[in-house]
Design an enzyme around this catalytic site. Structure first.
Site, PDB file in Angstrom:
ATOM      1  CG  LEU A  79      -1.915  -1.172   1.312  1.00 41.86           C
ATOM      2  CD1 LEU A  79      -2.902  -0.938   2.450  1.00 41.86           C
ATOM      3  CD2 LEU A  79      -2.656  -1.394   0.003  1.00 41.86           C
TER       4      LEU A  79
ATOM      5  CG  HIS B 141      -6.966  23.789  20.978  1.00 41.46           C
ATOM      6  ND1 HIS B 141      -7.808  23.029  20.201  1.00 41.46           N
ATOM      7  CD2 HIS B 141      -7.062  25.071  20.516  1.00 41.46           C
ATOM      8  CE1 HIS B 141      -8.417  23.812  19.318  1.00 41.46           C
ATOM      9  NE2 HIS B 141      -7.978  25.055  19.489  1.00 41.46           N
TER      10      HIS B 141
END
Length: 458
Positions: free
Chosen positions: A183, A441
């Site tokens: 892949l 974040h």
């Protein structure tokens, strides 16, 4: 003339070279034998060159998507394939040179180049040299498996090693094998401009993964124009002019695929068939892997096997961990075991898949009542900001104890973010522990506490 050492290491791969460093630093005289290139698979035909090619393919892919980010690039995106290959070759060469310098600086280590063969359990011949030691460590690696499929001996084919020597991008690359190596090469060559068909004998790609991961990976590849043929029960080969005809006999679609090049990516086999293991009495299994116990000792006292050749791992990080286990047990009086290792690996398509521990299906098959936390990447702020929203992340935990059993992140940064799960598992952490963590974040990893807190019975 026979030369005696405290230790002989056969293979300068990702376990052999650092083991030589530890043993020589401990005052042992060490013979390190390498038949070909220092660094083993990782440096020469694995991680180093292939991930360099992946990076080039990613750059081409992002250049084609530049307009999505408000960036204007004039003209068609081209591929200087010679430069792609030269860049990878330089990185591998630099790594070999660094290893040569490091090994050369080991005070008690002698480096031999040549093919090692046992003459007795504690005697090894390398060319004209005969070496003896009470401790022998085998780190001989593996190579691509060439399957006994009809016609395979009558057509040219590529392996993960020989494909790195291509001089140009194939017109149509047919990849036989829908697992990790196949892949990665399939997607990178599609991004280099080749037509690509992936042929997999099983019902789905990467069959060891959960079905939702297999399906999502197939969608990612097909979205880039890669043809995927699963259920290819009767793979066969025949020459047709300068091309190769690959018979697949799938239930849907054409029964044959015509390609300019064929890559065989159906597995690996250990380099154990020409070491004279039978002379030393070292046992192997039916596939040729050296049988070892939980501390990587063979059935012959004083002989260990590390890395790909022992069948206990097929990655650079597991080979290096083999070195750590053997060195700590031998030099520090530790009692480290292979069974203490948490399985972890990545699939380096784009976006990558980071995997640790048990999958959902595996956990259920092992008898666990499980809870599952899951979130698509389109609901991960960092992925949205990067406009890379394919995939998902999920966390598998034991419903009774709350212990984390495994996790998967198929998405941008997934190969890095998954380590937050791995590290907590190494400390027997629970899903509730993860749910209470405060992550930075905006990151992909910040959603791990969220899905831990949202887990539900599955």
């Amino acid at each position: 003339m026979t030369r005696r050492f405290d230790a002989i290491i056969v293979g300068a791969g990702q376990a052999g070279s650092p083991l030589a460093g530890r043993l020589s630093a401990a005052g042992m005289s060490v013979a390190l034998i390498e038949r070909h290139l220092l660094g083993g698979t990782c440096v020469n035909t694995g991680c180093k060159p292939t991930k360099t090619w992946v990076a080039s393919a990613y750059a081409a892919h992002m250049a084609r998507r530049a307009a999505d980010f408000g960036v204007t690039i004039g003209g068609e995106i081209g591929i200087d394939f010679a430069k792609v290959r030269a860049r990878a070759e330089k990185i591998s060469a630099d790594s070999r040179a660094s290893l040569r310098q490091w090994i050369g600086g080991m005070a008690n280590c002698t480096l031999f180049f040549g093919h090692a063969r046992f003459e007795s359990p504690h005697r090894v011949r390398v060319g004209d040299a005969v070496l003896e030691a009470e401790r022998i460590f085998l780190n001989v690696g593996g190579r691509a498996l060439v399957p006994d499929m009809p016609g395979v001996d009558a057509v040219p084919f590529l392996t993960n090693s020989t494909i790195l020597k291509l001089g140009a991008v194939p017109r149509h690359l047919v990849v036989v094998g829908g697992s990790y190596i196949g892949l990665e090469f399939g997607q990178m060559f599609r991004r280099f401009g080749a037509e690509v068909t992936i042929v997999e004998k099983g019902p789905r790609l990467i069959g060891r993964e959960d079905p939702d991961i297999s399906d999502a990976v197939r969608d990612i590849l097909e979205d880039e124009g890669i043809a995927v043929r699963t259920g290819a029960e009767c793979i066969r080969f025949a020459a047709q002019g300068e091309d190769v005809l690959v018979g697949v006999d799938c239930r849907e679609g054409s029964p044959e695929v015509l390609g300019s090049h064929v890559l065989l990516a159906v597995g690996r086999t250990p380099n154990t068939d020409d070491l004279g293991l039978e002379t030393a009495g070292v046992k192997t299994d039916a596939r040729g892997y050296i049988q070892v116990d939980d501390r990587l000792r063979t059935n012959v006292d004083g002989i260990w096997a590390l890395g790909d050749c022992n069948g206990r791992g097929a990655f650079t990080h597991t080979a290096y961990n083999d070195f750590e286990i053997v060195a700590d047990n031998l030099l520090d009086g530790a009692d480290r075991k292979v069974s203490d290792r948490i399985p972890a690996y990545a699939l380096y398509i784009d976006p990558p898949l980071g995997r640790v521990g048990m999958g959902e299906s595996e956990a259920k098959a092992a008898g666990h009542a499980i809870e599952l936390g899951k979130r698509p990447m389109r609901r991960v702020g960092r992925a949205v900001e990067k406009n890379e929203t394919q995939g998902f992340m999920k966390l598998v935990s034991d419903a009774d104890s709350g212990r984390i059993l495994g996790g998967a992140i198929l998405g941008t940064g997934g190969d890095e973010a998954i380590h937050g799960v791995l590290d907590l598992m190494a400390k027997q952490g629970t899903a509730q522990d993860l749910a209470h963590a405060v992550h930075i974040h905006p990151t992909v990893a910040e959603l791990l506490p969220t899905i831990a807190g949202e887990r539900k019975p599955a």
